[in-house]
Design a protein around this motif. Structure first.
Motif, short mmCIF file in Angstrom:
data_model
loop_
_atom_site.label_atom_id
_atom_site.label_comp_id
_atom_site.label_asym_id
_atom_site.label_seq_id
_atom_site.Cartn_x
_atom_site.Cartn_y
_atom_site.Cartn_z
N LEU A 80 42.28 27.56 23.86
CA LEU A 80 42.29 26.13 23.48
C LEU A 80 41.44 25.82 22.22
CD1 LEU A 80 42.33 24.28 26.93
CD2 LEU A 80 44.23 24.63 25.35
N PRO A 81 40.29 26.49 22.02
CA PRO A 81 39.53 26.18 20.79
C PRO A 81 40.33 26.44 19.51
CG PRO A 81 38.14 27.34 22.35
CD PRO A 81 39.52 27.34 22.93
N SER A 82 41.26 27.39 19.53
CA SER A 82 42.09 27.63 18.34
C SER A 82 43.00 26.43 18.08
CB SER A 82 42.96 28.88 18.50
OG SER A 82 42.17 29.95 18.87
N ILE A 83 43.50 25.86 19.18
CA ILE A 83 44.38 24.68 19.02
C ILE A 83 43.53 23.50 18.55
CG2 ILE A 83 45.98 23.13 20.24
CD1 ILE A 83 46.54 25.48 22.15
N ARG A 84 42.32 23.41 19.09
CA ARG A 84 41.41 22.32 18.65
C ARG A 84 41.19 22.43 17.14
NH1 ARG A 84 36.41 23.38 21.36
NH2 ARG A 84 37.19 22.26 23.15
N ARG A 85 40.98 23.67 16.68
CA ARG A 85 40.72 23.88 15.24
C ARG A 85 41.98 23.55 14.42
NH1 ARG A 85 40.47 29.63 14.83
NH2 ARG A 85 42.71 29.33 14.65
N ASP A 86 43.13 24.06 14.83
CA ASP A 86 44.35 23.89 14.04
C ASP A 86 44.84 22.44 14.00
OD1 ASP A 86 44.17 26.55 13.70
OD2 ASP A 86 45.89 27.10 14.93
N TYR A 87 44.62 21.71 15.09
CA TYR A 87 45.18 20.35 15.17
C TYR A 87 44.13 19.25 15.22
CZ TYR A 87 49.67 22.56 16.21
OH TYR A 87 50.81 23.29 16.13
N SER A 88 42.86 19.62 15.09
CA SER A 88 41.76 18.65 15.27
C SER A 88 41.98 17.85 16.55
CB SER A 88 41.68 17.67 14.10
OG SER A 88 41.60 18.35 12.91
N PHE A 89 42.24 18.57 17.62
CA PHE A 89 42.63 17.93 18.87
C PHE A 89 41.57 18.19 19.94
CE2 PHE A 89 45.44 17.81 22.72
CZ PHE A 89 45.77 16.47 22.61
N PRO A 90 40.90 17.15 20.44
CA PRO A 90 39.80 17.37 21.39
C PRO A 90 40.28 17.73 22.82
CG PRO A 90 39.73 15.16 20.40
CD PRO A 90 41.06 15.73 20.10
N PHE A 91 39.52 18.62 23.44
CA PHE A 91 39.80 19.02 24.83
C PHE A 91 38.57 18.86 25.69
CE2 PHE A 91 42.73 21.68 22.44
CZ PHE A 91 43.89 21.46 23.14
N MET A 92 38.81 18.67 26.96
CA MET A 92 37.72 18.79 27.92
C MET A 92 38.24 19.66 29.06
SD MET A 92 35.55 15.88 29.89
CE MET A 92 36.50 15.47 31.31
N THR A 93 37.40 20.57 29.55
CA THR A 93 37.83 21.44 30.65
C THR A 93 37.06 21.08 31.91
OG1 THR A 93 38.41 23.24 29.16
CG2 THR A 93 37.97 23.84 31.43
N LEU A 94 37.78 20.90 33.00
CA LEU A 94 37.13 20.63 34.29
C LEU A 94 37.44 21.78 35.24
CD1 LEU A 94 37.87 16.88 35.09
CD2 LEU A 94 35.79 17.87 34.16
N ILE A 95 36.40 22.41 35.74
CA ILE A 95 36.59 23.51 36.68
C ILE A 95 36.25 22.98 38.07
CG2 ILE A 95 35.85 25.84 37.31
CD1 ILE A 95 35.21 26.29 34.36
N VAL A 96 37.19 23.13 39.00
CA VAL A 96 36.98 22.52 40.32
C VAL A 96 36.91 23.59 41.42
CG1 VAL A 96 37.93 20.23 39.85
CG2 VAL A 96 39.48 22.07 40.47
#
Ligand code: SF4
Length: 395
Positions: free
Chosen positions: A319-335
């Motif tokens: 996902l960080p590669s997609i964040r870099r390529d698209y300037s797209f923020p992510f949040m990950t929740l581990i349950v």
């Protein structure tokens, strides 16, 4: 024979309708809750993923109510899902429930069509109704699943645009409660169609332009509200609009189209650059959905995964590669069973605040062309036109 099935989001409603249509007695599992998880976690291996524990809790509760046959879906892996049914059987035997029969609908070619037919016959042969009625029962169950998934999608997306905060959530609770009151699948279908109409009448303000979030990740945890700590409902309360592509209806379509390699072409195409090969579970889908969400102009995405979920851990690393390529923020929740709700709430509010301020500043400066994609929220913009609204909701 007294049949039961795991409570996996809307799937339980479809399974219930199937049993009603086949006139087979069934035990409806309780809505997933802390006791279900506590009980499942007590007997499950510590390192197994969350869905296994919740399902085991469901089975134990239903067996105590008299269920002696469990309907379940299976797969040969490559993730732990391939081991679920064997492990469930082993634990149930050890607990003295060796008489409980688990019927696994496993569609993988390794099992073969004859074995699958044999397993399905174990249930359908017990039904007193004729062939045509059996087919109708399957069709109705699929319609109910599709209607529930559609209503959920509308509710989650529309919540960000509603004029009176809470209307969509109230309607969603209403139809879910009414499903459990209905006696026949036809009655359920008519009721759900009525709710499509009610959503068409919800007052919305398209100028609100809420934060739009894509929910991505492991399929069980995204479709089961209890497992993801009701994250979609929390987003509704916070005035955000959310959407997700993985639903049980999507899963069935994907399964049917897989043998001819026509399953989810948009997701596969979007994921290809980052993940050319499947890694088990829905890891590839998670990547494809993330790329599509960025291209659609969503404001951010939340990846949800159970602790130790191998396919999603791989996706998380990409996902960080997609964040870099698209300037797209992510949040990950581990349950898992010890995830604290307060911590999730704080992170969620902080993430929404961040997305809101990026939006106010005029976006994240994405360079890619959005014009070829349907922009997020267009479902509702099209609703502005009454004729379109009818086409969308009343078909
Ligand atoms: S996808 Fe993840 S959570 Fe689901 S069964 Fe596989 S390893 Fe477990």
């Amino acid at each position: 024979m007294l049949v039961t099935f795991p409570n996996m989001g809307n799937v339980a409603f479809a399974a219930r309708a199937l049993c009603q249509g086949l006139k087979i007695p069934y035990v409806m599992p309780e809505k997933n809750n802390k006791d279900t998880l506590r009980r499942g976690s007590f007997y499950a291996p510590e390192e197994i993923c969350l869905p296994f524990k919740v399902m085991l809790g469901n089975f134990l509760e239903c067996i105590e109510k008299g269920a002696d046959t469990i309907l379940f879906v299976g797969s040969c892996g490559p993730c732990r899902f391939g081991e679920y049914c064997e492990l469930h059987m082993k634990i149930l035997r050890r607990l003295g429930y060796g008489n409980v029969n688990i019927v696994v609908a496993d569609f993988s070619p390794e099992i073969g069509i004859d074995a699958l037919r044999h397993r399905i016959a174990a249930i359908s042969d017990k039904s007193p109704v004729g062939k045509l009625e059996k087919l109708k029962a399957v069709k109705n169950a699929m319609i109910i699943e599709a209607l529930c998934d559609r209503l959920d999608r509308i509710a989650y997306e529309m919540a960000g645009y509603e004029v009176n905060r809470g209307t969509c959530k109230r309607l969603m609770y209403e139809y879910k409660a009414k499903i459990l009151e209905s006696k026949e699948p036809d009655e359920t279908i008519a009721m759900l169609r009525g709710y499509l109409r009610k959503f068409g009448e919800v007052k919305t303000d398209l100028s609100l332009d809420p934060v739009k979030i894509a929910i991505i990740g492991e399929i069980y945890t995204v479709i089961d509200p209890f497992s993801n700590l009701y994250i979609e409902e929390k987003l509704m309360d916070l005035g955000a609009s959310s959407s997700r592509m993985l639903t049980p209806t999507w899963w069935v379509k994907d399964l049917v189209m897989k043998p001819v390699k026509l399953n989810s072409p948009n997701i596969n195409r979007a994921a290809r650059k980052y993940m050319p090969f499947p890694v088990g579970g829905h890891g590839k889908e998670c990547i494809g959905e993330a790329v599509l969400a960025a291209k659609k102009g969503m404001d951010g995405a939340i990846q949800i995964l159970p602790l130790g979920c191998m396919p999603e851990v791989i996706s998380k690393a990409i996902l960080p590669s997609i964040r870099r390529d698209y300037s797209f923020p992510f949040m990950t929740l581990i349950v898992d069973e010890v995830t604290g709700e307060a911590g999730i709430n704080t992170r969620l509010e902080a993430f929404l605040d961040m997305l809101g301020s990026i939006k106010k500043r005029g976006g994240s400066g994405r360079k890619h062309n959005l014009t070829k994609m349907e922009p997020a929220g267009s479902l509702l913009r099209r609703c502005a036109n009454e004729a379109d609204r009818k086409e969308l909701f009343f078909e």
